[in-house]
Design a protein around this motif. Sequence first.
Motif, short mmCIF file in Angstrom:
data_model
loop_
_atom_site.label_atom_id
_atom_site.label_comp_id
_atom_site.label_asym_id
_atom_site.label_seq_id
_atom_site.Cartn_x
_atom_site.Cartn_y
_atom_site.Cartn_z
N ARG A 2 0.84 -1.19 0.00
CA ARG A 2 0.00 0.00 0.00
C ARG A 2 0.88 1.24 0.00
N TYR A 3 0.36 2.32 -0.63
CA TYR A 3 1.15 3.54 -0.79
C TYR A 3 0.46 4.74 -0.16
N VAL A 16 -4.36 8.27 0.02
CA VAL A 16 -4.12 7.12 0.89
C VAL A 16 -4.64 5.84 0.24
N ASP A 17 -3.76 4.89 0.08
CA ASP A 17 -4.11 3.54 -0.40
C ASP A 17 -4.57 2.79 0.86
N PRO A 18 -5.89 2.70 1.10
CA PRO A 18 -6.36 2.31 2.43
C PRO A 18 -6.51 0.82 2.67
N PRO A 122 5.49 4.20 -8.84
CA PRO A 122 5.59 2.83 -8.31
C PRO A 122 4.75 1.78 -9.04
N LEU A 123 3.58 2.20 -9.58
CA LEU A 123 2.73 1.21 -10.24
C LEU A 123 3.19 0.89 -11.66
N ASP A 193 2.89 1.93 7.98
CA ASP A 193 2.00 1.67 9.13
C ASP A 193 1.05 0.51 8.91
N VAL A 194 1.09 -0.14 7.75
CA VAL A 194 0.19 -1.27 7.48
C VAL A 194 0.97 -2.41 6.85
#
Length: 198
Positions: A2-3, A16-18, A122-123, A193-194
């Motif tokens: 996730r980014y 936010v990539d949640p 990044p993608l 954080d994830v």
Amino acid sequence: MRYLVEWRAADTLRVVDPTMAEVAAAADTLAAYYNEPYNRGMMAHEAEMTAAEVVEHFARLRGEGGRPVLLERDGLLVGDADLRRIVPPTAEFAIMVGVRSAQGQGLGLRFAVMAHALAFGPLGLERVYCSIIPANAASRRMFEKLGYLPDDSPAARAYADEADDVTLSLAASRFRELHAAALPALHVAPRADVEETR
């Protein structure tokens, strides 16, 4: 992975990539944005969406390999966007700034620049398409400012929902050239954080 994309200027914008837990927490607010009459018309949604349907929508996009993201301004959720139908090196992009009072002030353009920095960074995408209903002139102006050009190729028309939809596309090289001044101010990085991967 996730980014998070962050842009700090007079305000702080975050793409936010949640996690799905974060989507669930945002679902009531997003449903209200989707169901606002003007927003619903510009997105060509016939029916209102419940919070549960918002969560299902995000889950479906993820299940199809899409990248739905949340848009935050100074810590407040103001909308969402997504890269969908991702078939590298291409995808389709959609965005909604749901707060009516924040529309038409360049906020959507700034968020779109951030989302495309993720797409073309990044993608690893090389071209992104969009499809717009003819009545949504404001959205078309925003996409054109972003650098999108009219595209009636078969590849672009494949993203049209209706025969009269306007289709456009943006190449990574054009995006980088047009937004060279802004890109150094963006911080694009994996979320520390994830750990969730889907």
